[in-house]
Write an enzyme that holds these catalytic residues in place. Structure first.
Site, PDB file in Angstrom:
ATOM      1  N   HIS A 198       0.823  -1.221   0.000  1.00 42.29           N
ATOM      2  CA  HIS A 198       0.000   0.000   0.000  1.00 42.29           C
ATOM      3  C   HIS A 198       0.852   1.264   0.000  1.00 42.29           C
ATOM      4  CE1 HIS A 198      -3.631  -2.372   1.860  1.00 42.29           C
ATOM      5  NE2 HIS A 198      -3.479  -2.596   0.571  1.00 42.29           N
ATOM      6  N   CYS A 220       5.345  20.171  -5.504  1.00 42.40           N
ATOM      7  CA  CYS A 220       6.501  19.735  -6.284  1.00 42.40           C
ATOM      8  C   CYS A 220       7.260  20.972  -6.788  1.00 42.40           C
ATOM      9  CB  CYS A 220       5.971  18.921  -7.468  1.00 42.40           C
ATOM     10  SG  CYS A 220       7.221  18.257  -8.558  1.00 42.40           S
ATOM     11  N   THR A 251      -3.627  -8.141  11.074  1.00 41.07           N
ATOM     12  CA  THR A 251      -4.497  -7.518  10.073  1.00 41.07           C
ATOM     13  C   THR A 251      -5.934  -7.991  10.300  1.00 41.07           C
ATOM     14  OG1 THR A 251      -4.981  -7.198   7.729  1.00 41.07           O
ATOM     15  CG2 THR A 251      -3.944  -9.294   8.323  1.00 41.07           C
TER      16      THR A 251
HETATM   17  C1  BJW Z   1      -2.899  -6.705  16.831  1.00 47.64           C
HETATM   18  C2  BJW Z   1      -2.322  -5.934  17.816  1.00 47.64           C
HETATM   19  C3  BJW Z   1      -1.169  -6.444  18.379  1.00 47.64           C
HETATM   20  C4  BJW Z   1      -4.017  -4.864  17.177  1.00 47.64           C
HETATM   21  N1  BJW Z   1      -0.686  -7.617  17.964  1.00 47.64           N
HETATM   22  N2  BJW Z   1      -2.424  -7.865  16.432  1.00 47.64           N
HETATM   23  C5  BJW Z   1     -12.837  -7.554  -3.548  1.00 47.64           C
HETATM   24  C6  BJW Z   1     -13.983  -7.633  -2.792  1.00 47.64           C
HETATM   25  C7  BJW Z   1     -14.515  -6.495  -2.201  1.00 47.64           C
HETATM   26  C8  BJW Z   1     -13.906  -5.251  -2.332  1.00 47.64           C
HETATM   27  C9  BJW Z   1     -12.759  -5.180  -3.054  1.00 47.64           C
HETATM   28  C10 BJW Z   1     -12.233  -6.320  -3.662  1.00 47.64           C
HETATM   29  N3  BJW Z   1     -11.112  -5.958  -4.317  1.00 47.64           N
HETATM   30  C11 BJW Z   1     -10.887  -4.639  -4.128  1.00 47.64           C
HETATM   31  C12 BJW Z   1     -11.896  -4.135  -3.377  1.00 47.64           C
HETATM   32  C13 BJW Z   1     -12.042  -2.715  -2.956  1.00 47.64           C
HETATM   33  C14 BJW Z   1     -11.141  -2.334  -1.803  1.00 47.64           C
HETATM   34  C15 BJW Z   1     -11.486  -3.158  -0.562  1.00 47.64           C
HETATM   35  O1  BJW Z   1     -10.796  -4.072  -0.172  1.00 47.64           O
HETATM   36  N4  BJW Z   1     -12.548  -2.816   0.103  1.00 47.64           N
HETATM   37  C16 BJW Z   1     -12.928  -3.537   1.328  1.00 47.64           C
HETATM   38  C17 BJW Z   1     -12.973  -2.558   2.522  1.00 47.64           C
HETATM   39  C18 BJW Z   1     -14.196  -4.300   1.088  1.00 47.64           C
HETATM   40  N5  BJW Z   1      -9.732  -2.535  -2.151  1.00 47.64           N
HETATM   41  C19 BJW Z   1      -9.085  -1.640  -2.871  1.00 47.64           C
HETATM   42  O2  BJW Z   1      -9.648  -0.636  -3.304  1.00 47.64           O
HETATM   43  C20 BJW Z   1      -7.627  -1.918  -3.162  1.00 47.64           C
HETATM   44  N6  BJW Z   1      -7.402  -1.783  -4.568  1.00 47.64           N
HETATM   45  C21 BJW Z   1      -7.648  -2.758  -5.437  1.00 47.64           C
HETATM   46  O3  BJW Z   1      -7.888  -3.897  -5.097  1.00 47.64           O
HETATM   47  O4  BJW Z   1      -7.594  -2.344  -6.760  1.00 47.64           O
HETATM   48  C22 BJW Z   1      -8.301  -3.108  -7.724  1.00 47.64           C
HETATM   49  C23 BJW Z   1      -9.821  -2.936  -7.503  1.00 47.64           C
HETATM   50  C24 BJW Z   1     -10.323  -1.702  -7.099  1.00 47.64           C
HETATM   51  C25 BJW Z   1     -11.710  -1.568  -6.882  1.00 47.64           C
HETATM   52  C26 BJW Z   1     -12.549  -2.661  -7.030  1.00 47.64           C
HETATM   53  C27 BJW Z   1     -12.017  -3.890  -7.415  1.00 47.64           C
HETATM   54  C28 BJW Z   1     -10.631  -4.020  -7.660  1.00 47.64           C
HETATM   55  C29 BJW Z   1      -6.741  -0.892  -2.460  1.00 47.64           C
HETATM   56  C30 BJW Z   1      -6.826  -0.980  -0.988  1.00 47.64           C
HETATM   57  C31 BJW Z   1      -6.048   0.172  -0.381  1.00 47.64           C
HETATM   58  C32 BJW Z   1      -6.152   0.200   1.140  1.00 47.64           C
HETATM   59  N7  BJW Z   1      -5.600   1.421   1.604  1.00 47.64           N
HETATM   60  C33 BJW Z   1      -5.482   1.641   3.039  1.00 47.64           C
HETATM   61  C34 BJW Z   1      -4.916   3.048   3.262  1.00 47.64           C
HETATM   62  C35 BJW Z   1      -3.440   3.091   2.861  1.00 47.64           C
HETATM   63  C36 BJW Z   1      -2.838   4.431   3.036  1.00 47.64           C
HETATM   64  C37 BJW Z   1      -2.770   4.888   4.469  1.00 47.64           C
HETATM   65  O5  BJW Z   1      -2.417   4.138   5.382  1.00 47.64           O
HETATM   66  O6  BJW Z   1      -3.066   6.037   4.676  1.00 47.64           O
HETATM   67  O7  BJW Z   1      -4.596   0.653   3.618  1.00 47.64           O
HETATM   68  S1  BJW Z   1      -7.012   1.361   3.921  1.00 47.64           S
HETATM   69  C38 BJW Z   1      -6.267   0.655   5.351  1.00 47.64           C
HETATM   70  O8  BJW Z   1      -6.693  -0.724   5.499  1.00 47.64           O
HETATM   71  C39 BJW Z   1      -4.760   0.616   5.049  1.00 47.64           C
HETATM   72  C40 BJW Z   1      -4.378  -0.734   5.610  1.00 47.64           C
HETATM   73  O9  BJW Z   1      -3.170  -1.171   5.021  1.00 47.64           O
HETATM   74  C41 BJW Z   1      -5.570  -1.583   5.250  1.00 47.64           C
HETATM   75  C42 BJW Z   1      -5.691  -2.849   6.074  1.00 47.64           C
HETATM   76  O10 BJW Z   1      -5.886  -2.561   7.422  1.00 47.64           O
HETATM   77  P1  BJW Z   1      -5.206  -3.499   8.508  1.00 47.64           P
HETATM   78  O11 BJW Z   1      -3.751  -3.434   8.398  1.00 47.64           O
HETATM   79  O12 BJW Z   1      -5.818  -4.836   8.449  1.00 47.64           O
HETATM   80  O13 BJW Z   1      -5.584  -2.700   9.861  1.00 47.64           O
HETATM   81  P2  BJW Z   1      -6.859  -2.868  10.806  1.00 47.64           P
HETATM   82  O14 BJW Z   1      -6.882  -1.713  11.706  1.00 47.64           O
HETATM   83  O15 BJW Z   1      -8.082  -3.126  10.020  1.00 47.64           O
HETATM   84  O16 BJW Z   1      -6.570  -4.194  11.640  1.00 47.64           O
HETATM   85  C43 BJW Z   1      -5.584  -4.233  12.662  1.00 47.64           C
HETATM   86  C44 BJW Z   1      -5.560  -5.642  13.211  1.00 47.64           C
HETATM   87  O17 BJW Z   1      -4.482  -5.726  14.135  1.00 47.64           O
HETATM   88  C45 BJW Z   1      -6.843  -6.045  13.966  1.00 47.64           C
HETATM   89  O18 BJW Z   1      -7.238  -7.330  13.534  1.00 47.64           O
HETATM   90  C46 BJW Z   1      -6.394  -6.085  15.426  1.00 47.64           C
HETATM   91  O19 BJW Z   1      -7.085  -7.073  16.181  1.00 47.64           O
HETATM   92  C47 BJW Z   1      -4.931  -6.431  15.285  1.00 47.64           C
HETATM   93  N8  BJW Z   1      -4.072  -5.977  16.375  1.00 47.64           N
HETATM   94  N9  BJW Z   1      -3.119  -4.774  17.961  1.00 47.64           N
HETATM   95  C48 BJW Z   1      -1.389  -8.288  16.973  1.00 47.64           C
HETATM   96  N10 BJW Z   1      -0.541  -5.758  19.368  1.00 47.64           N
END
Ligand code: BJW
Length: 244
Positions: free
Chosen positions: A116, A145, A185
């Protein structure tokens, strides 16, 4: 620590680790979802989309400036360091991180895909030129820029494509990987959310490390619940003892 997990990991030929925001929680960086998550105060669609940025680059950059302040003061924690140890122990190793904080890179890890992006890099909205921008706080918002155009963070927002080099490398490794450790995640953001199932479909072994169950728990061969900064160093210690 679960004996069979350690036993199984010692047999891994190709180890893939996937991390999310939870790995950096113990470095003091808020996660996205959950009780103190970043999305609690801000709506994702208000901040992490191209539409939001084009509508209001100042608000989006203020959010990134705030996060860069927190991340700039943070250090890699024992979980990040344990993953670097795993890289040193396995010949075929890749880390795919969804995090944009750059903390894994600061452990010296080499085989890493920041799928990401990275919030210390910027991309020119006119020329697409990538640069580093380390100022904390930013001198002006939005930063610009040399060509005068507004810069954006070089991160992947919702609805944007993952850079093809990152996706190609991830898919290549997913196809040959026999062991996956997925850490901190919520497993709801695609495409990474689908990677554990791909490994399972190819006959691989999946271990989850998280403080609580997630959708990945249903398909994981083992779930280790607790802080990644406690569990991963313990896993490394046991693996080292087993290899003596
Ligand atoms: C601990 C802990 C400790 C706490 N020890 N554990 C297929 C199906 C449905 C939708 C889609 C699909 N394909 C694509 C999509 C659309 C979309 C998507 O996924 N939407 C869903 C929400 C449904 N995806 C996209 O748009 C992606 N692009 C793509 O696929 O392009 C092609 C396409 C586009 C559109 C349609 C179809 C295809 C891009 C995704 C970009 C995500 N961007 C972000 C922001 C990045 C920039 C920034 O940071 O500012 O990325 S969103 C945010 O979520 C960030 C993270 O990387 C990402 C994941 O979050 P993560 O890391 O899982 O964090 P949390 O907070 O959710 O979880 C933390 C976990 O830690 C928890 O489980 C806690 O319990 C645990 N934890 N403390 C161990 N100490």
């Amino acid at each position: 620590m679960n004996e069979s997990v350690v036993e199984r990991l010692t047999q891994a030929n190709s180890l893939l680790v996937i991390t999310g925001a939870g790995i950096s929680a113990e470095s003091g960086i808020p996660t996205f979802r959950g009780a103190d998550g970043l999305w609690r105060n801000y709506r994702a669609e208000d901040l992490a989309t191209l539409d939001a940025f084009e509508r209001d680059p100042v608000t989006v950059w203020e959010w990134y400036d705030w996060r860069r302040g927190i991340i700039g003061r943070a250090e890699p924690n024992p979980g990040h360091l344990a993953i670097k140890d795993l890289e040193d122990m396995f010949e075929n190793f890749l880390l795919i991180t969804q995090n944009v904080d750059g903390l894994h890179g600061r452990t010296g890890i080499r085989n890493i895909v920041e799928i990401h992006g990275n919030l210390w890099r910027t991309k020119c909205t006119r020329e697409g030129k990538i640069s580093m921008l380390m100022d904390v706080p930013l001198r002006s918002i939005p930063p610009r820029c040399d060509c005068g155009a507004v810069l954006r963070p070089d991160v992947v927002w919702f609805g944007e494509s993952i850079p093809s080099y990152a996706l190609d490398l991830s898919f290549n490794v997913l196809e040959q990987c026999d062991t996956l450790i997925v850490v901190g995640t919520s497993g709801v953001v695609y495409p990474v959310a689908s990677f554990p199932q791909t490994v399972k479909d190819n006959g691989g072994y999946v271990v989850e490390v998280n403080v609580e169950p997630t959708p990945i728990s249903a398909i994981a061969d083992a779930s280790l619940y607790g802080n990644s900064g406690d569990i991963l160093p313990m896993l490394v210690k046991w693996l080292k003892e087993r290899r003596k």
